[in-house]
Design a protein around this motif. Sequence first.
Motif, PDB file in Angstrom:
ATOM      1  N   PRO A   1       0.834  -1.209   0.000  1.00 22.03           N
ATOM      2  CA  PRO A   1       0.000   0.000   0.000  1.00 22.03           C
ATOM      3  C   PRO A   1       0.872   1.263   0.000  1.00 22.03           C
ATOM      4  O   PRO A   1       1.984   1.242   0.540  1.00 22.03           O
ATOM      5  CB  PRO A   1      -0.779  -0.098   1.320  1.00 22.03           C
ATOM      6  N   HIS A   2       0.373   2.301  -0.598  1.00 21.48           N
ATOM      7  CA  HIS A   2       1.068   3.591  -0.628  1.00 21.48           C
ATOM      8  C   HIS A   2       0.064   4.706  -0.326  1.00 21.48           C
ATOM      9  O   HIS A   2      -1.142   4.471  -0.306  1.00 21.48           O
ATOM     10  CB  HIS A   2       1.679   3.856  -2.009  1.00 21.48           C
TER      11      HIS A   2
ATOM     12  N   CYS B   1       4.988   9.694  -0.145  1.00 18.41           N
ATOM     13  CA  CYS B   1       4.228   8.563   0.393  1.00 18.41           C
ATOM     14  C   CYS B   1       4.489   8.502   1.890  1.00 18.41           C
ATOM     15  O   CYS B   1       5.637   8.398   2.316  1.00 18.41           O
ATOM     16  CB  CYS B   1       4.643   7.252  -0.282  1.00 18.41           C
TER      17      CYS B   1
ATOM     18  N   PHE C   1       3.998   6.163   3.877  1.00 25.81           N
ATOM     19  CA  PHE C   1       4.521   4.859   4.297  1.00 25.81           C
ATOM     20  C   PHE C   1       5.978   4.664   3.864  1.00 25.81           C
ATOM     21  O   PHE C   1       6.717   3.928   4.497  1.00 25.81           O
ATOM     22  CB  PHE C   1       3.680   3.725   3.702  1.00 25.81           C
ATOM     23  N   HIS C   2       6.344   5.283   2.751  1.00 21.63           N
ATOM     24  CA  HIS C   2       7.692   5.138   2.188  1.00 21.63           C
ATOM     25  C   HIS C   2       8.173   6.533   1.802  1.00 21.63           C
ATOM     26  O   HIS C   2       8.077   6.934   0.642  1.00 21.63           O
ATOM     27  CB  HIS C   2       7.666   4.226   0.964  1.00 21.63           C
TER      28      HIS C   2
ATOM     29  N   MET D   1       9.586   8.147  -1.440  1.00 22.58           N
ATOM     30  CA  MET D   1       8.786   8.298  -2.663  1.00 22.58           C
ATOM     31  C   MET D   1       8.235   9.716  -2.714  1.00 22.58           C
ATOM     32  O   MET D   1       7.453  10.106  -1.843  1.00 22.58           O
ATOM     33  CB  MET D   1       7.618   7.302  -2.663  1.00 22.58           C
TER      34      MET D   1
END
Lengths: 175, 101
Positions: B48-49, B83, B85-86, B89
């Motif tokens: 997921p992003h 993002c 979560f990351h 990105m």
Amino acid sequence: MKTLALAVVLAATAADSGARAEEPMNDLEIAHAAYTAGGLDIRYAHLALAVSENDAVRDFAQTMIRDHSAVNEAAGALVTELNVTPQDNALSQALVEGAAAKRAKLMTLDGAAFDCAYANNELGYHQLVNKTVAESFIPAVTVAPLKALLEDALVTFRAHEKHAAQMVAGLRCAD
Amino acid sequence: MAGAPRTVRAHDRAHEVEVRIAHFAFDPTWIEILVGDSVIWINNDLAPHTATAKDAAWDTGSIDRGDTRRITFEAPGEHPYFCAFHPHMKGSILVRSRSEG
Ligand SMILES: [Cu+2]
């Protein structure tokens, strides 16, 4: 050093099982080992959330739970669709044993010592798993949708490896 | 030009622009739209992003594999995002006002 020791154990185990069987792991063993590796990282992450008070470490752990759960859900769906049962094997067992030993060590730590040990372990673990997936699993697997899933999973795990390297650098661990 | 039928330019109507998320990157990374246009993020990754504004003004929330999220932009200017979560990105949206043509 601990990560390196685990890597050597796993490499030896992988080589042993290959030599004994005189053939590479089959698709069902590879699926089992990949699923196991994801599940173990989720367990490390839950430990980190229980112990760590560092935001970068906690965010990383949450991402590991989220991403590895997504990958393993996709793997579970594929296994159901193909109507097969993944097979336990020497590599899966070595992964489980190695992770249990590592968790036991991590549980003796707290604060920055825990954060650094967890972060370094995540980096080493993803390096090792990624090397295994890229060099052993993907070339050996014969079922196309499983190969595609492993390739997708590798993209995720490689992002984690980079993220782990950033976490290690950010923590400024003396190590 | 008076009395002539009004020419409908492409940008007189709101547009939708797609940003694909694949291999842990936004593609295209940088887009330019007009006020009132929408951006649709499509996640092709297993993981997921999100697309989350750097200034927290907007957030798609979690986008699972195969899902899409749309956001309509009414505020002109540069909208950098990442993002959640990351965080490595990154992407950006330049929103131009319609009077700028
Ligand atoms: Cu992301």
